[in-house]
Enzyme design. Structure first.
Site, PDB file in Angstrom:
ATOM      1  N   TYR A   1       0.811  -1.213   0.000  1.00 42.68           N
ATOM      2  CA  TYR A   1       0.000   0.000   0.000  1.00 42.68           C
ATOM      3  C   TYR A   1       0.853   1.275   0.000  1.00 42.68           C
ATOM      4  O   TYR A   1       0.405   2.331   0.431  1.00 42.68           O
ATOM      5  CB  TYR A   1      -0.952   0.006   1.200  1.00 42.68           C
ATOM      6  CG  TYR A   1      -2.141  -0.942   1.072  1.00 42.68           C
ATOM      7  CD1 TYR A   1      -2.280  -1.768  -0.029  1.00 42.68           C
ATOM      8  CD2 TYR A   1      -3.125  -0.994   2.045  1.00 42.68           C
ATOM      9  CE1 TYR A   1      -3.345  -2.640  -0.158  1.00 42.68           C
ATOM     10  CE2 TYR A   1      -4.206  -1.860   1.934  1.00 42.68           C
ATOM     11  CZ  TYR A   1      -4.310  -2.688   0.830  1.00 42.68           C
ATOM     12  OH  TYR A   1      -5.386  -3.538   0.710  1.00 42.68           O
TER      13      TYR A   1
ATOM     14  N   LYS B   1       4.120 -14.748   4.060  1.00 42.45           N
ATOM     15  CA  LYS B   1       4.243 -15.612   2.883  1.00 42.45           C
ATOM     16  C   LYS B   1       5.739 -15.612   2.503  1.00 42.45           C
ATOM     17  O   LYS B   1       6.123 -15.305   1.367  1.00 42.45           O
ATOM     18  CB  LYS B   1       3.343 -15.051   1.757  1.00 42.45           C
ATOM     19  CG  LYS B   1       3.227 -15.928   0.539  1.00 42.45           C
ATOM     20  CD  LYS B   1       2.355 -17.147   0.731  1.00 42.45           C
ATOM     21  CE  LYS B   1       2.367 -18.001  -0.525  1.00 42.45           C
ATOM     22  NZ  LYS B   1       1.855 -19.370  -0.297  1.00 42.45           N
TER      23      LYS B   1
ATOM     24  N   ASP C   1      -2.003 -17.704   3.007  1.00 38.83           N
ATOM     25  CA  ASP C   1      -3.040 -18.332   2.174  1.00 38.83           C
ATOM     26  C   ASP C   1      -3.702 -19.505   2.906  1.00 38.83           C
ATOM     27  O   ASP C   1      -4.923 -19.609   2.972  1.00 38.83           O
ATOM     28  CB  ASP C   1      -2.484 -18.756   0.804  1.00 38.83           C
ATOM     29  CG  ASP C   1      -1.143 -19.468   0.894  1.00 38.83           C
ATOM     30  OD1 ASP C   1      -0.577 -19.583   2.011  1.00 38.83           O
ATOM     31  OD2 ASP C   1      -0.645 -19.936  -0.151  1.00 38.83           O
TER      32      ASP C   1
ATOM     33  N   ASP D   1      -5.638  -6.608   5.771  1.00 39.89           N
ATOM     34  CA  ASP D   1      -6.850  -6.026   5.197  1.00 39.89           C
ATOM     35  C   ASP D   1      -7.790  -7.144   4.734  1.00 39.89           C
ATOM     36  O   ASP D   1      -8.983  -7.172   5.061  1.00 39.89           O
ATOM     37  CB  ASP D   1      -6.427  -5.140   4.006  1.00 39.89           C
ATOM     38  CG  ASP D   1      -7.477  -4.103   3.670  1.00 39.89           C
ATOM     39  OD1 ASP D   1      -8.461  -3.977   4.423  1.00 39.89           O
ATOM     40  OD2 ASP D   1      -7.298  -3.410   2.651  1.00 39.89           O
TER      41      ASP D   1
ATOM     42  N   ASP E   1     -11.384  -8.681   6.567  1.00 38.69           N
ATOM     43  CA  ASP E   1     -12.663  -8.642   5.840  1.00 38.69           C
ATOM     44  C   ASP E   1     -13.259 -10.047   5.744  1.00 38.69           C
ATOM     45  O   ASP E   1     -14.472 -10.231   5.898  1.00 38.69           O
ATOM     46  CB  ASP E   1     -12.461  -8.094   4.416  1.00 38.69           C
ATOM     47  CG  ASP E   1     -12.633  -6.578   4.359  1.00 38.69           C
ATOM     48  OD1 ASP E   1     -12.326  -5.915   5.370  1.00 38.69           O
ATOM     49  OD2 ASP E   1     -13.061  -6.063   3.303  1.00 38.69           O
TER      50      ASP E   1
END
Ligand code: ATP
Length: 327
Positions: A121, A168, A200, A224, A228
């Site tokens: 970001y 990851k 993942d 993020d 969600d």
């Protein structure tokens, strides 16, 4: 003592849920607030050409804390600089299930501690040539250390046993390698127990066995997305509050966005925003009042009235007034 709170409703349902949270804060008799409103988002950009006017930046910088609703198309131009203005480095996103709600996973109580200054970001993107674009993912030891320290402290202070470091690093060896090794060093320095999880696979485990997780420390994008995802487990985005914590300042906002599909209809669930206000109270040192607000929201979630996203037919105002009655 009067606390100055910057109030930035923004776009869409931000205009409906932010006044609801302010109304709840005004109902708390033991704390004095002065609310100073600032404009941000699509509407002010259309008018002035700027999504986050300088005046709003100053209101947020000068306030003791900020309540932010949501921004639409201009979200990145508003929330990223606003988080900068308050010097926020940690995004705290609790995902809890509530009694009486028909949640996919009714036994969820997870707090995501999301790094929110870097990762993907950073906005460092470019077009190399037509049809080829790149993004630079930045991970620093300093930001990784800050978020890991915040995560382990948060777990200890709030009575959570397990801390999971999401990463990851098997693929993003340099960037997530640094995030992982830095976070592990923080845990080892403190003699704290921790697990690590590939982000993942973690997404799958969160859907199947969320009760196995307490505090999850994540790089920016993973935090993020996983938070969600967890909103879906506990009853939807209308329920998830968040705090953006800086060294000296903080901003509180719901995890949801401007929800243009329901904006203007008066049916947005104000719970996420009111729970964000509860986090604001705790941040200012009013733990008891924060707890009262949370308990009042829980009670209304259990017994109603409820907004349509939770299967009810009540509006934002009716739910807000019910929370205030509970207080
Ligand atoms: P944005 O582009 O601003 O992020 P969006 O619609 O893409 O907006 P969200 O605002 O997060 O994303 O909303 C996703 C969906 O979740 C909405 O379409 C809406 O149906 C639902 N939703 C989000 N927040 C609420 C809320 N407070 N009350 C009820 N439903 C909500």
């Amino acid at each position: 003592m009067t606390h100055e709170i910057a109030v930035i409703p923004g776009d869409g349902i931000g205009q409906e849920v932010t006044p609801a949270a302010v109304k709840v804060l005004e109902a708390i008799e033991t704390v004095d607030f002065e609310f100073v409103e600032g404009e941000a988002g699509d509407a002010v950009k259309d008018e002035t050409g700027e999504a986050l006017p300088q005046e709003t930046r100053e209101i947020a910088a000068d306030a003791d804390a900020t309540l932010f609703g949501a921004a639409g198309e201009t979200a990145a131009d508003v929330i990223l600089p606003l988080r900068d203005v308050v010097g926020s480095f940690a995004n705290v996103r609790p995902a809890r299930s509530y009694p009486g709600l028909d949640a996919v996973q009714p036994d969820t109580d997870i707090v995501f501690i999301r790094e929110n200054t870097e990762g993907v970001y950073t906005g460092i993107e470019s077009e190399i040539t037509e049809g080829v674009r790149t993004l630079t993912r930045v991970i620093t030891a300093e930001a990784s250390r800050d978020i890991a320290e915040y995560g382990f402290d948060y777990a200890k202070q709030n009575g959570y046993e397990d801390v999971t470091i999401a990463h990851k690093a098997n693929v993003m060896r340099q960037t997530d390698g640094l995030f992982l090794e830095t976070a592990e060093a923080v845990a080892e320095d403190r003699g704290a127990d921790y697990d690590t999880a590939l982000m993942d696979a973690l997404a799958m485990h969160l859907v199947m066995t969320p009760e196995e997780y307490d505090v999850i420390v994540c790089p920016n994008l993973a935090g993020d997305m996983l938070s969600d995802l967890s909103a879906g487990l506990v009853g939807g985005l209308g329920l998830l509050p968040s705090a953006n914590i800086g060294e000296e300042n903080a901003l509180f906002e719901p995890v949801h966005g401007s929800a243009p599909d329901i904006a203007g209809k008066g049916v947005a669930n104000p719970s996420a925003m009111i729970l964000s206000a509860a986090m604001l109270l705790e941040h200012l040192g009013y733990d008891e009042e924060g707890d009262q607000v949370r308990t009042a929201v829980e009670s209304v979630l259990e017994s109603g009235p409820r907004t349509p996203d939770l299967g009810g037919d009540a509006g934002t105002t009716a739910v807000t007034d019910a929370v205030i009655d509970e207080l």
